[in-house]
Design an enzyme around this catalytic site. Structure first.
Site, PDB file in Angstrom:
ATOM      1  N   TYR A 194     -10.049   2.840  13.238  1.00 15.65           N
ATOM      2  CA  TYR A 194      -8.720   2.006  13.170  1.00 15.65           C
ATOM      3  C   TYR A 194      -8.797   0.996  14.535  1.00 15.65           C
ATOM      4  CZ  TYR A 194      -3.897   0.967  14.523  1.00 15.65           C
ATOM      5  OH  TYR A 194      -2.842   0.433  15.184  1.00 15.65           O
TER       6      TYR A 194
ATOM      7  N   LYS B  40      -8.735  -3.074  14.768  1.00 16.74           N
ATOM      8  CA  LYS B  40      -7.647  -3.669  15.418  1.00 16.74           C
ATOM      9  C   LYS B  40      -8.124  -4.603  16.780  1.00 16.74           C
ATOM     10  CE  LYS B  40      -3.833  -3.735  14.667  1.00 16.74           C
ATOM     11  NZ  LYS B  40      -2.920  -4.467  13.878  1.00 16.74           N
TER      12      LYS B  40
ATOM     13  N   THR C  23      -2.292  -3.083  19.149  1.00 18.50           N
ATOM     14  CA  THR C  23      -2.073  -1.800  19.559  1.00 18.50           C
ATOM     15  C   THR C  23      -2.720  -1.511  21.063  1.00 18.50           C
ATOM     16  OG1 THR C  23      -2.641   0.649  19.269  1.00 18.50           O
ATOM     17  CG2 THR C  23      -3.988  -1.073  18.141  1.00 18.50           C
ATOM     18  N   ASP C  24      -2.416  -0.465  21.755  1.00 18.44           N
ATOM     19  CA  ASP C  24      -3.141  -0.293  23.204  1.00 18.44           C
ATOM     20  C   ASP C  24      -4.262   0.660  22.856  1.00 18.44           C
ATOM     21  OD1 ASP C  24      -1.861   2.164  22.080  1.00 18.44           O
ATOM     22  OD2 ASP C  24      -0.756   2.899  23.914  1.00 18.44           O
ATOM     23  N   GLU C  25      -4.343   1.019  21.431  1.00 22.39           N
ATOM     24  CA  GLU C  25      -5.495   1.823  21.295  1.00 22.39           C
ATOM     25  C   GLU C  25      -6.867   1.058  21.400  1.00 22.39           C
ATOM     26  OE1 GLU C  25      -5.565   4.523  17.871  1.00 22.39           O
ATOM     27  OE2 GLU C  25      -3.558   4.943  18.224  1.00 22.39           O
TER      28      GLU C  25
ATOM     29  N   THR D 189       0.773  -1.159   0.097  1.00 20.50           N
ATOM     30  CA  THR D 189       0.020   0.089  -0.261  1.00 20.50           C
ATOM     31  C   THR D 189       1.130   1.082  -0.222  1.00 20.50           C
ATOM     32  OG1 THR D 189       0.052   0.223   2.463  1.00 20.50           O
ATOM     33  CG2 THR D 189      -1.685  -1.273   1.532  1.00 20.50           C
TER      34      THR D 189
ATOM     35  N   ILE E  68      -2.911  -9.889   2.236  1.00 25.75           N
ATOM     36  CA  ILE E  68      -3.221 -11.267   3.147  1.00 25.75           C
ATOM     37  C   ILE E  68      -4.595 -11.750   2.926  1.00 25.75           C
ATOM     38  CG2 ILE E  68      -1.561 -10.620   5.114  1.00 25.75           C
ATOM     39  CD1 ILE E  68      -3.897  -8.915   6.346  1.00 25.75           C
TER      40      ILE E  68
ATOM     41  N   PRO F  32     -11.098  14.182  15.407  1.00 26.25           N
ATOM     42  CA  PRO F  32     -12.535  13.733  16.014  1.00 26.25           C
ATOM     43  C   PRO F  32     -12.373  12.581  17.114  1.00 26.25           C
ATOM     44  CG  PRO F  32     -12.659  14.020  13.770  1.00 26.25           C
ATOM     45  CD  PRO F  32     -11.215  13.994  14.053  1.00 26.25           C
TER      46      PRO F  32
HETATM   47  P1  NAD Z   1       2.681   0.844   8.336  1.00 22.64           P
HETATM   48  O1  NAD Z   1       1.472   1.647   8.178  1.00 22.64           O
HETATM   49  O2  NAD Z   1       4.057   1.345   8.425  1.00 22.64           O
HETATM   50  O3  NAD Z   1       2.839  -0.544   7.670  1.00 22.64           O
HETATM   51  C1  NAD Z   1       1.935  -1.577   7.356  1.00 22.64           C
HETATM   52  C2  NAD Z   1       2.386  -2.405   6.253  1.00 22.64           C
HETATM   53  O4  NAD Z   1       1.270  -3.347   5.972  1.00 22.64           O
HETATM   54  C3  NAD Z   1       2.786  -1.714   4.966  1.00 22.64           C
HETATM   55  O5  NAD Z   1       3.950  -2.342   4.329  1.00 22.64           O
HETATM   56  C4  NAD Z   1       1.382  -2.001   4.025  1.00 22.64           C
HETATM   57  O6  NAD Z   1       1.844  -2.241   2.461  1.00 22.64           O
HETATM   58  C5  NAD Z   1       1.320  -3.609   4.662  1.00 22.64           C
HETATM   59  N1  NAD Z   1      -0.116  -3.939   4.390  1.00 22.64           N
HETATM   60  C6  NAD Z   1      -1.155  -3.302   4.727  1.00 22.64           C
HETATM   61  N2  NAD Z   1      -2.405  -3.902   4.163  1.00 22.64           N
HETATM   62  C7  NAD Z   1      -1.978  -5.313   3.722  1.00 22.64           C
HETATM   63  C8  NAD Z   1      -2.650  -6.202   3.321  1.00 22.64           C
HETATM   64  N3  NAD Z   1      -4.010  -6.309   3.119  1.00 22.64           N
HETATM   65  N4  NAD Z   1      -2.101  -7.236   3.096  1.00 22.64           N
HETATM   66  C9  NAD Z   1      -0.441  -7.364   2.907  1.00 22.64           C
HETATM   67  N5  NAD Z   1       0.218  -6.095   3.323  1.00 22.64           N
HETATM   68  C10 NAD Z   1      -0.636  -5.195   3.811  1.00 22.64           C
HETATM   69  O7  NAD Z   1       2.497   0.158  10.036  1.00 22.64           O
HETATM   70  P2  NAD Z   1       3.316   0.243  11.102  1.00 22.64           P
HETATM   71  O8  NAD Z   1       3.481   1.395  12.050  1.00 22.64           O
HETATM   72  O9  NAD Z   1       4.647  -0.320  10.957  1.00 22.64           O
HETATM   73  O10 NAD Z   1       2.386  -0.983  11.954  1.00 22.64           O
HETATM   74  C11 NAD Z   1       2.689  -2.428  11.705  1.00 22.64           C
HETATM   75  C12 NAD Z   1       1.509  -2.951  12.666  1.00 22.64           C
HETATM   76  O11 NAD Z   1       1.959  -2.561  14.288  1.00 22.64           O
HETATM   77  C13 NAD Z   1       0.046  -2.668  12.778  1.00 22.64           C
HETATM   78  O12 NAD Z   1      -0.480  -3.932  12.860  1.00 22.64           O
HETATM   79  C14 NAD Z   1      -0.259  -1.417  13.643  1.00 22.64           C
HETATM   80  O13 NAD Z   1      -1.570  -1.784  14.034  1.00 22.64           O
HETATM   81  C15 NAD Z   1       0.666  -2.331  14.806  1.00 22.64           C
HETATM   82  N6  NAD Z   1       1.057  -1.099  15.714  1.00 22.64           N
HETATM   83  C16 NAD Z   1       1.514  -0.018  15.350  1.00 22.64           C
HETATM   84  C17 NAD Z   1       2.105   0.855  16.118  1.00 22.64           C
HETATM   85  C18 NAD Z   1       2.877   2.217  15.904  1.00 22.64           C
HETATM   86  O14 NAD Z   1       3.052   3.012  16.616  1.00 22.64           O
HETATM   87  N7  NAD Z   1       3.129   2.328  14.512  1.00 22.64           N
HETATM   88  C19 NAD Z   1       1.994   0.608  17.702  1.00 22.64           C
HETATM   89  C20 NAD Z   1       1.230  -0.634  18.157  1.00 22.64           C
HETATM   90  C21 NAD Z   1       1.026  -1.441  17.070  1.00 22.64           C
HETATM   91  O1  DAU Z   2      -0.852   3.883  20.251  1.00 20.35           O
HETATM   92  C1  DAU Z   2      -0.554   3.161  19.252  1.00 20.35           C
HETATM   93  C2  DAU Z   2      -0.844   3.876  17.998  1.00 20.35           C
HETATM   94  O2  DAU Z   2       0.125   4.820  17.738  1.00 20.35           O
HETATM   95  C3  DAU Z   2      -0.712   2.688  16.679  1.00 20.35           C
HETATM   96  O3  DAU Z   2      -1.823   1.581  17.156  1.00 20.35           O
HETATM   97  C4  DAU Z   2      -0.924   3.567  15.306  1.00 20.35           C
HETATM   98  O4  DAU Z   2      -0.827   2.726  14.470  1.00 20.35           O
HETATM   99  C5  DAU Z   2       0.092   4.661  15.387  1.00 20.35           C
HETATM  100  O5  DAU Z   2      -0.313   5.203  14.109  1.00 20.35           O
HETATM  101  C6  DAU Z   2      -0.233   5.552  16.483  1.00 20.35           C
HETATM  102  O6  DAU Z   2      -1.316   6.383  16.791  1.00 20.35           O
HETATM  103  P1  DAU Z   2      -1.519   7.767  17.101  1.00 20.35           P
HETATM  104  O7  DAU Z   2      -2.717   8.219  16.718  1.00 20.35           O
HETATM  105  O8  DAU Z   2      -1.287   7.874  18.427  1.00 20.35           O
HETATM  106  O9  DAU Z   2      -0.098   8.270  16.433  1.00 20.35           O
HETATM  107  P2  DAU Z   2      -0.001   9.740  15.673  1.00 20.35           P
HETATM  108  O10 DAU Z   2       1.484   9.908  15.353  1.00 20.35           O
HETATM  109  O11 DAU Z   2      -1.136   9.829  14.494  1.00 20.35           O
HETATM  110  O12 DAU Z   2      -0.261  10.645  16.626  1.00 20.35           O
HETATM  111  C7  DAU Z   2       0.362  10.863  18.041  1.00 20.35           C
HETATM  112  C8  DAU Z   2      -0.485  11.938  18.804  1.00 20.35           C
HETATM  113  O13 DAU Z   2      -0.025  13.289  18.091  1.00 20.35           O
HETATM  114  C9  DAU Z   2      -1.778  12.049  18.732  1.00 20.35           C
HETATM  115  O14 DAU Z   2      -2.242  12.415  19.962  1.00 20.35           O
HETATM  116  C10 DAU Z   2      -2.276  12.762  17.399  1.00 20.35           C
HETATM  117  C11 DAU Z   2      -1.207  13.994  17.564  1.00 20.35           C
HETATM  118  N1  DAU Z   2      -0.978  14.541  16.322  1.00 20.35           N
HETATM  119  C12 DAU Z   2      -0.776  13.788  15.260  1.00 20.35           C
HETATM  120  C13 DAU Z   2      -0.321  14.250  13.956  1.00 20.35           C
HETATM  121  C14 DAU Z   2      -0.085  13.201  12.785  1.00 20.35           C
HETATM  122  C15 DAU Z   2      -0.780  15.918  16.130  1.00 20.35           C
HETATM  123  O15 DAU Z   2      -1.056  16.588  17.166  1.00 20.35           O
HETATM  124  N2  DAU Z   2      -0.398  16.464  14.881  1.00 20.35           N
HETATM  125  C16 DAU Z   2      -0.168  15.629  13.542  1.00 20.35           C
HETATM  126  O16 DAU Z   2       0.185  16.055  12.721  1.00 20.35           O
END
Ligand code: NAD
Ligand code: DAU
Length: 359
Positions: free
Chosen positions: A165, A169, A140-142, A44, A71, A297
């Protein structure tokens, strides 16, 4: 303590942020792993093959195999499972960005819920009654919702997802645990807090802010900037996943967190100080570019993870101090202008065409 050995590991979503760091850790920095990794990713917008260019060059065809598929593509993924004799699944693939889920939830339902269901069914079919295998689901903790000023999420906190989201999850978590209870299918699950580190797509707060600083753009802060997140370095998360894969009994669920709570605005000020110092920018000008914008939101107020279970039962601990990890992250973005310009221009999406189809 249980000690599993892993031979053929299917990593879904391995071209994304956490998955690509996981694959690099496993193949380059983990002497305890000598097996093979199959990276299953549909690519993606969040999947960037440049994240693993070094791994591709060093290991493709020997210990690393990339397969471009979704997947949810049942027949293709089933063939991949059989071809590589997969014994472990580490399921990262998902749509991961809360703001995108608010604008358009459909892809989240398709990938995160139906995709997880399909991958579970493929694994269950292929593994039949084998119990020396493992399906680990990354979550995720969300899923636990939003905290007030007190308390932390534990593994028994009730689920209360509040965005498309987190609801998707949460659904996938329930499917995974139900497959474990109903079919005796070997699963584990981890719920992690906010990750940061190299190769994160610049839609998330930390990389977006670093890139905007470098490019002289405004730094958007949602609402009053007082929402709190619990930050963990991606390497600490991935070592926790490795610990679970090798040491956990099936059927267990673990919280993973940084024990590192920061209000967004305080985090941004710290990031400004670090980036200004490293990039030779003016701190005051950067502070002046902080722009409070309309709130997200349903914006969850506070997340905080109690990760005592994985610490006590499996012996994991965080190792990267936050400000050091932030500094290393800023260094990585400053050292990789080609990565940034390919992402900014969209050119990164041609990587496969250039490097695979022309081979
Ligand atoms: P990301 O968005 O950077 O990467 C997601 C990857 O999954 C991409 O490479 C995308 O191409 C692939 N993908 C998406 N849909 C797919 C599908 N249908 N089939 C095959 N591949 C697909 O995400 P990330 O931040 O690396 O997060 C990875 C995992 O960890 C997710 O499950 C997310 O919910 C979880 N997670 C993320 C965070 C965070 O802070 N980023 C925290 C806790 C948990
Ligand atoms: O808690 C785990 C989650 O953390 C993961 O499951 C998600 O995949 C990951 O995207 C992340 O979610 P958040 O929404 O917490 O992450 P984000 O970086 O989008 O935002 C972090 C915080 O900052 C949130 O309170 C929103 C705020 N924010 C975010 C952006 C992009 C801003 O204030 N300004 C911004 O431009």
């Amino acid at each position: 303590m249980q000690q599993r050995s892993l031979k053929n590991v299917l990593v879904s979503g391995g071209m994304g942020f956490i998955g690509s760091n996981f694959i690099r850790f496993m193949l380059k920095n983990n002497p305890d792993f000598s097996g093979r990794i199959v990276n299953l990713d549909v690519l993606t917008y969040a999947g960037n093959p440049a994240n693993l260019a070094d791994i591709d060059a060093a290991y493709q065809g020997s210990r690393y195999f990339f397969e471009q598929a979704g997947i949810g593509d049942r027949q293709i993924v089933e063939n991949i499972f059989k071809k590589y004799e997969i014994d472990t699944v580490v399921h990262f693939a998902a749509e991961s960005h809360v703001d995108r889920s608010i604008l358009g939830p459909e892809g989240f339902i398709r990938s995160n819920i139906i995709g997880t269901y399909t991958l579970l069914e493929i694994a269950r079919d292929c593994w039949a009654s084998r119990r020396d295998v493992l399906f680990h689901h990354i979550s995720t903790d969300e899923v636990y919702g939003s905290l007030g000023s007190e308390g932390r999420f534990t593994e028994t906190s009730p689920y209360d997802p509040r965005s498309p989201y987190s609801a998707s999850k949460a659904s996938s978590d329930h499917l995974v645990m139900a497959w474990g209870s109903t079919y005796g299918f070997p699963v584990t699950l981890s719920n992690c807090s906010n990750n940061y580190g190299p190769c994160q797509f610049p839609e998330k707060l930390i990389p977006l802010s670093i890139l905007n600083m470098i490019e002289g753009k405004p730094l958007p802060v949602y609402g009053d900037g007082k929402n709190i997140r619990d930050w963990i370095h991606v390497d600490d998360h991935n070592r926790a996943v490795w610990t679970i894969l090798t040491k956990s009994p099936a059927g267990e669920k673990y919280n993973i967190g940084g024990e590192n709570e920061w209000e967004n605005i305080r985090l941004l000020h710290t990031l400004i100080d670090i980036t200004a110092r490293k990039a030779g920018l003016d701190t005051e000008k950067l502070r002046a570019s902080v722009t409070f914008v309309k709130d997200r939101p349903g914006h969850d107020r506070r997340y905080a993870i109690d990760c005592s279970k994985i610490k006590k039962q499996l012996g994991w601990n965080q190792a990267v101090p936050f400000e050091e990890g932030l500094g290393r992250t800023v260094d990585w973005y400053l050292a990789n202008p080609a990565w940034i310009s390919a992402v900014r221009s969209g050119e990164y999406r041609n990587w496969i065409k250039r490097n695979y189809e022309e081979r």
